[in-house]
Design an enzyme around this catalytic site. Sequence first.
Site, PDB file in Angstrom:
ATOM      1  N   LEU A  47       0.905  -1.067   0.023  1.00 28.33           N
ATOM      2  CA  LEU A  47       0.023   0.088  -0.120  1.00 28.33           C
ATOM      3  C   LEU A  47       0.860   1.228   0.180  1.00 28.33           C
ATOM      4  CD1 LEU A  47      -2.852  -0.766   2.620  1.00 28.33           C
ATOM      5  CD2 LEU A  47      -2.981  -0.670   0.024  1.00 28.33           C
ATOM      6  N   ASP A  48       0.569   2.235  -0.739  1.00 22.74           N
ATOM      7  CA  ASP A  48       1.692   3.419  -0.919  1.00 22.74           C
ATOM      8  C   ASP A  48       1.514   4.227   0.530  1.00 22.74           C
ATOM      9  OD1 ASP A  48       1.385   3.148  -3.585  1.00 22.74           O
ATOM     10  OD2 ASP A  48      -0.244   4.419  -3.847  1.00 22.74           O
ATOM     11  N   TYR A  49       2.555   4.998   0.668  1.00 22.04           N
ATOM     12  CA  TYR A  49       2.650   5.634   1.840  1.00 22.04           C
ATOM     13  C   TYR A  49       1.566   6.517   2.329  1.00 22.04           C
ATOM     14  CZ  TYR A  49       5.330   8.986   4.829  1.00 22.04           C
ATOM     15  OH  TYR A  49       5.437   9.855   5.860  1.00 22.04           O
TER      16      TYR A  49
ATOM     17  N   THR B  71      -1.404   5.703   1.604  1.00 18.12           N
ATOM     18  CA  THR B  71      -2.728   4.988   1.476  1.00 18.12           C
ATOM     19  C   THR B  71      -2.974   4.397   2.587  1.00 18.12           C
ATOM     20  OG1 THR B  71      -2.697   4.554  -0.987  1.00 18.12           O
ATOM     21  CG2 THR B  71      -3.756   3.017   0.212  1.00 18.12           C
TER      22      THR B  71
END
Length: 238
Positions: free
Chosen positions: A101-103, A105
């Site tokens: 998961l993105d930073y 997100t």
Amino acid sequence: MERLQKVIAQSGITSRRKAEKLMEQGLVEVNGKVVTELGTKVSPEDEVKVQGVPIEKEKKLYFLLYKPRGVITSVSDDKHRKTVADFFEQYQERLFPVGRLDYDTSGILIMTNDGEFTNLLLHPSHQINKEYIVKTEGIPDREKLQLFKKGIKSEGDVLKAKYVKVMSVDSKKKTAIVKIVLHQGKNRQIRRMFEWLGTPVQKLKREKFGFLTLDGLTAGEHRELTPQEIAELKKLAK
């Protein structure tokens, strides 16, 4: 499959460097055969003995983490930012995330030390639904939004969604809430899709992974998966 010396070190009986020396001395066996080659890899099913004594295999752990925003999906970070591994410092086992998961997100992330389980869930042919809620800057065109289901091209990739729907619109703030379901897991996939649409992502949260939800958890909390949930995930992937 992991390197033999790493498996020995993970059992806690010695360091990786000392494990390599024991291998070179002919003191390590795999399935009854002496192994001296340092590049040898073994699976969880292989029996490993060091100086005639079977090593204890690391207990397999499975967790569901509610990842907050501003956390790296990694076990370490050279910039000293908070990582998902920081939420599991009380465990001796080396846990790693299933996917990313993105930073910026938030949402569901599975953590485990079971590599076979991880590969099973992430294999492209195993189409597990992953449901996200997106807050957009700007109100997306509903007709163009449906093109996500056919696939759009971005940076050499074809990015597709299984399902997409505008849930609500704030005309004054010019924002929208969109539900989107993916099978794919391309890098920054949802952000790239909405950038293509001209309505960049303001907030992004993964609310479901297969049948798993965030019920009962707040950001930064985790719980252990039940044996039934683990079995159901394996069944879902297969």
